[in-house]
Motif scaffolding. Sequence first.
Motif, short mmCIF file in Angstrom:
data_model
loop_
_atom_site.label_atom_id
_atom_site.label_comp_id
_atom_site.label_asym_id
_atom_site.label_seq_id
_atom_site.Cartn_x
_atom_site.Cartn_y
_atom_site.Cartn_z
N LEU A 195 74.98 14.21 82.82
CA LEU A 195 74.34 12.97 83.26
C LEU A 195 75.28 11.80 83.05
O LEU A 195 75.45 10.95 83.95
CB LEU A 195 73.03 12.77 82.49
CG LEU A 195 72.22 11.52 82.83
CD1 LEU A 195 71.69 11.59 84.26
CD2 LEU A 195 71.06 11.36 81.84
N CYS A 196 75.89 11.72 81.90
CA CYS A 196 76.98 10.78 81.65
C CYS A 196 78.23 11.62 81.41
O CYS A 196 78.46 12.12 80.29
CB CYS A 196 76.69 9.90 80.43
SG CYS A 196 75.32 8.75 80.68
N PRO A 197 79.02 11.84 82.46
CA PRO A 197 80.12 12.82 82.37
C PRO A 197 81.12 12.49 81.27
O PRO A 197 81.44 11.33 81.02
CB PRO A 197 80.77 12.71 83.75
CG PRO A 197 79.70 12.18 84.65
CD PRO A 197 78.91 11.24 83.79
N THR A 198 81.63 13.54 80.65
CA THR A 198 82.69 13.39 79.66
C THR A 198 83.99 14.03 80.13
O THR A 198 85.03 13.88 79.47
CB THR A 198 82.28 14.02 78.32
OG1 THR A 198 81.92 15.40 78.53
CG2 THR A 198 81.09 13.28 77.71
N ILE A 199 83.93 14.76 81.25
CA ILE A 199 85.13 15.34 81.86
C ILE A 199 85.10 15.06 83.36
O ILE A 199 84.05 14.78 83.94
CB ILE A 199 85.25 16.86 81.62
CG1 ILE A 199 84.05 17.60 82.23
CG2 ILE A 199 85.40 17.17 80.14
CD1 ILE A 199 84.19 19.12 82.25
N THR A 200 86.27 15.16 83.98
CA THR A 200 86.37 15.04 85.43
C THR A 200 86.08 16.39 86.07
O THR A 200 85.90 17.40 85.38
CB THR A 200 87.78 14.59 85.85
OG1 THR A 200 88.70 15.67 85.59
CG2 THR A 200 88.21 13.35 85.08
N PHE A 201 86.08 16.42 87.40
CA PHE A 201 85.89 17.68 88.12
C PHE A 201 87.06 18.64 87.92
O PHE A 201 86.96 19.82 88.26
CB PHE A 201 85.72 17.41 89.62
CG PHE A 201 84.41 16.76 89.98
CD1 PHE A 201 83.32 16.84 89.14
CD2 PHE A 201 84.28 16.10 91.18
CE1 PHE A 201 82.12 16.24 89.48
CE2 PHE A 201 83.09 15.50 91.55
CZ PHE A 201 82.00 15.57 90.69
N ASP A 202 88.17 18.12 87.39
CA ASP A 202 89.31 18.98 87.08
C ASP A 202 89.31 19.44 85.63
O ASP A 202 90.20 20.18 85.21
CB ASP A 202 90.61 18.24 87.37
CG ASP A 202 90.74 17.86 88.84
OD1 ASP A 202 90.99 18.77 89.66
OD2 ASP A 202 90.59 16.68 89.17
N GLY A 203 88.32 18.98 84.86
CA GLY A 203 88.24 19.35 83.45
C GLY A 203 89.00 18.43 82.52
O GLY A 203 89.09 18.69 81.32
N ASP A 204 89.52 17.32 83.05
CA ASP A 204 90.25 16.38 82.21
C ASP A 204 89.28 15.52 81.41
O ASP A 204 88.28 15.05 81.96
CB ASP A 204 91.12 15.46 83.07
CG ASP A 204 92.14 16.22 83.89
OD1 ASP A 204 92.73 17.17 83.34
OD2 ASP A 204 92.35 15.86 85.07
N PRO A 205 89.54 15.27 80.14
CA PRO A 205 88.66 14.38 79.35
C PRO A 205 88.65 12.98 79.96
O PRO A 205 89.69 12.42 80.30
CB PRO A 205 89.31 14.37 77.96
CG PRO A 205 90.15 15.60 77.91
CD PRO A 205 90.64 15.82 79.31
N LEU A 206 87.46 12.42 80.09
CA LEU A 206 87.33 11.06 80.64
C LEU A 206 87.55 10.00 79.58
O LEU A 206 88.09 8.93 79.87
CB LEU A 206 85.93 10.88 81.24
CG LEU A 206 85.74 11.30 82.70
CD1 LEU A 206 84.26 11.24 83.07
CD2 LEU A 206 86.56 10.40 83.62
N TYR A 207 87.12 10.27 78.34
CA TYR A 207 87.12 9.25 77.30
C TYR A 207 88.25 9.45 76.29
O TYR A 207 88.66 10.59 76.03
CB TYR A 207 85.79 9.24 76.55
CG TYR A 207 84.64 8.71 77.36
CD1 TYR A 207 84.33 7.35 77.38
CD2 TYR A 207 83.85 9.56 78.13
CE1 TYR A 207 83.27 6.86 78.14
CE2 TYR A 207 82.79 9.08 78.89
CZ TYR A 207 82.51 7.73 78.89
OH TYR A 207 81.47 7.25 79.64
N LYS A 208 88.68 8.36 75.74
CA LYS A 208 89.59 8.43 74.60
C LYS A 208 88.85 9.06 73.41
O LYS A 208 87.61 9.04 73.37
CB LYS A 208 90.07 7.02 74.24
CG LYS A 208 90.91 6.35 75.31
CD LYS A 208 91.21 4.90 74.96
CE LYS A 208 92.02 4.22 76.05
NZ LYS A 208 92.22 2.77 75.79
#
Length: 272
Positions: free
Chosen positions: A92-105
Amino acid sequence: MSDAPWLTVRRGTAPLVVSIPHTGTELAGLDERFVSPWLARRDTDWWIEKLYDFAEDLDATVVRTAISRSIIDVNRDPSGASLYPGRATTELCPTITFDGDPLYKPGQAPDASEVAARRAAWFDPYHAALEAEIVRLRALHPKIVLYDCHSIRSTLPLLFDGQLPVFNLGTNGGKSTDPVLQENVVAIMAATGWSWVLDGRFKGGWITRHHGRPADGVHALQMELANRGYIREPEGKGVQSNWPVPYDRDFAAPMRATLTDIFKAALAWAGS
């Protein structure tokens, strides 16, 4: 128009509501918490608002949020339950991208209380706006169509194998719409010569499943377009130097023509 600056509601009188939930790029002042603002925007449904801008000419109602899906994804189950059990997906509040990369520090991802606050601020109002327009138009028409607009990169190994078909029509296994409308749209997709699938990897998200109520005269469709169908999509997952590519109206023209045919078919069906 909506009172909220991030929420746009263009009201028409035709029996068609167009939902545009994933073109937003606003990061709600949280830019510094993401690995980078560009990464937080990479999975945007790029240029969908331009691709479908003919909808107003058909007097459709258009509901759109400017908030990025990386802040909150208004097409997910708000309970947090997966819409695709057993398949990789984002939250719902994504923590990864569609490629599996972490979104947040590190240490910057939202906790449960922040997720709840984001839902109250953006998710709930978006769905309230959709429902209000559905109710308004149902008072004018015995049946209406809710069309949910999406796009995604053609190759995303985390989410699906191989290359995605150009057209991915979702009706929640036929539960969200009338079979005649579904068949009409399938016929248009098939006639293009492009690849297509019905209820494949993307069967319809929360918008389609929650608001689609055929018994009540509300027929919902989700269209997930592979990016290559309307933009010059680069190979690979896209890097900051080449993604997003500019919108080219001439390149997109064949897709716009097909989507216009789909909208006209939906309106003809709703008026039958």
